[in-house]
Scaffold this motif. Sequence first.
Motif, PDB file in Angstrom:
ATOM      1  N   PHE A  46      69.532  80.171   7.073  1.00 42.11           N
ATOM      2  CA  PHE A  46      69.822  81.422   6.371  1.00 42.11           C
ATOM      3  C   PHE A  46      71.275  81.832   6.577  1.00 42.11           C
ATOM      4  N   TYR A  47      71.786  81.680   7.791  1.00 35.06           N
ATOM      5  CA  TYR A  47      73.190  81.982   8.061  1.00 35.06           C
ATOM      6  C   TYR A  47      74.103  81.111   7.200  1.00 35.06           C
ATOM      7  N   ASN A  48      73.754  79.835   7.083  1.00 39.81           N
ATOM      8  CA  ASN A  48      74.564  78.929   6.268  1.00 39.81           C
ATOM      9  C   ASN A  48      74.551  79.339   4.805  1.00 39.81           C
ATOM     10  N   LEU A  49      73.402  79.774   4.307  1.00 44.17           N
ATOM     11  CA  LEU A  49      73.351  80.235   2.917  1.00 44.17           C
ATOM     12  C   LEU A  49      74.174  81.506   2.743  1.00 44.17           C
ATOM     13  N   MET A 104      66.304  72.675   6.999  1.00 39.15           N
ATOM     14  CA  MET A 104      66.061  72.320   5.590  1.00 39.15           C
ATOM     15  C   MET A 104      65.236  73.369   4.852  1.00 39.15           C
ATOM     16  N   THR A 105      64.781  74.400   5.541  1.00 35.68           N
ATOM     17  CA  THR A 105      63.904  75.399   4.938  1.00 35.68           C
ATOM     18  C   THR A 105      64.546  76.089   3.741  1.00 35.68           C
ATOM     19  N   MET A 106      65.819  76.394   3.828  1.00 39.60           N
ATOM     20  CA  MET A 106      66.472  77.121   2.740  1.00 39.60           C
ATOM     21  C   MET A 106      66.452  76.314   1.450  1.00 39.60           C
ATOM     22  N   VAL A 108      64.170  74.169   0.547  1.00 37.03           N
ATOM     23  CA  VAL A 108      62.794  74.231   0.036  1.00 37.03           C
ATOM     24  C   VAL A 108      62.554  75.574  -0.644  1.00 37.03           C
ATOM     25  N   VAL A 109      63.031  76.652  -0.045  1.00 39.69           N
ATOM     26  CA  VAL A 109      62.885  77.984  -0.644  1.00 39.69           C
ATOM     27  C   VAL A 109      63.615  78.045  -1.980  1.00 39.69           C
ATOM     28  N   ILE A 110      64.794  77.481  -2.061  1.00 36.17           N
ATOM     29  CA  ILE A 110      65.549  77.480  -3.317  1.00 36.17           C
ATOM     30  C   ILE A 110      64.806  76.697  -4.395  1.00 36.17           C
ATOM     31  N   MET A 111      64.246  75.542  -4.029  1.00 35.71           N
ATOM     32  CA  MET A 111      63.507  74.739  -5.012  1.00 35.71           C
ATOM     33  C   MET A 111      62.246  75.452  -5.488  1.00 35.71           C
ATOM     34  N   ILE A 112      61.515  76.061  -4.565  1.00 31.19           N
ATOM     35  CA  ILE A 112      60.301  76.781  -4.954  1.00 31.19           C
ATOM     36  C   ILE A 112      60.644  77.976  -5.832  1.00 31.19           C
ATOM     37  N   ASP A 113      61.693  78.708  -5.493  1.00 29.01           N
ATOM     38  CA  ASP A 113      62.110  79.847  -6.313  1.00 29.01           C
ATOM     39  C   ASP A 113      62.536  79.386  -7.698  1.00 29.01           C
ATOM     40  N   PHE A 114      63.257  78.277  -7.768  1.00 23.98           N
ATOM     41  CA  PHE A 114      63.661  77.737  -9.071  1.00 23.98           C
ATOM     42  C   PHE A 114      62.448  77.366  -9.910  1.00 23.98           C
TER      43      PHE A 114
END
Length: 120
Positions: A46-49, A104-106, A108-114
């Motif tokens: 999350f910090y990296n995003l 790698m969670t972020m 996965v979250v981006i792909m699911i949101d997309f």
Amino acid sequence: MFDLQLMFHSYKKYIFYLLALYVLGWGLTDYQQIFLGLIIGTSISFYNLWMLVRKSTQFGEALANGRKVTLGTATRMASAIVGVFFALKFPEYIDLISVVLGLMTMYVVIMIDFLLKHLR
């Protein structure tokens, strides 16, 4: 193109819910090592995003003004290395594989949101 700040706001909401689940898992189960690794990895992700969104905004402003700015790739890599370092330094408390999965969670979250926005 989607507004970057609007996308970040929705990602932030999903990550905070996920982190809340991880904290509950850490506190209520016998898998404290795994959940602590997930908490650390997801927090760094999350910090990296957040850093990428901030630097992208600065990059757009710099292009408009004719200045130069970097996107901070080294900073994001260094933060991931710090998370892995802590997992290697304290293996009895933090699971290394969970930290890597948390990093790698972020994505996965981006792909699911997309996918959810694309299906609507």
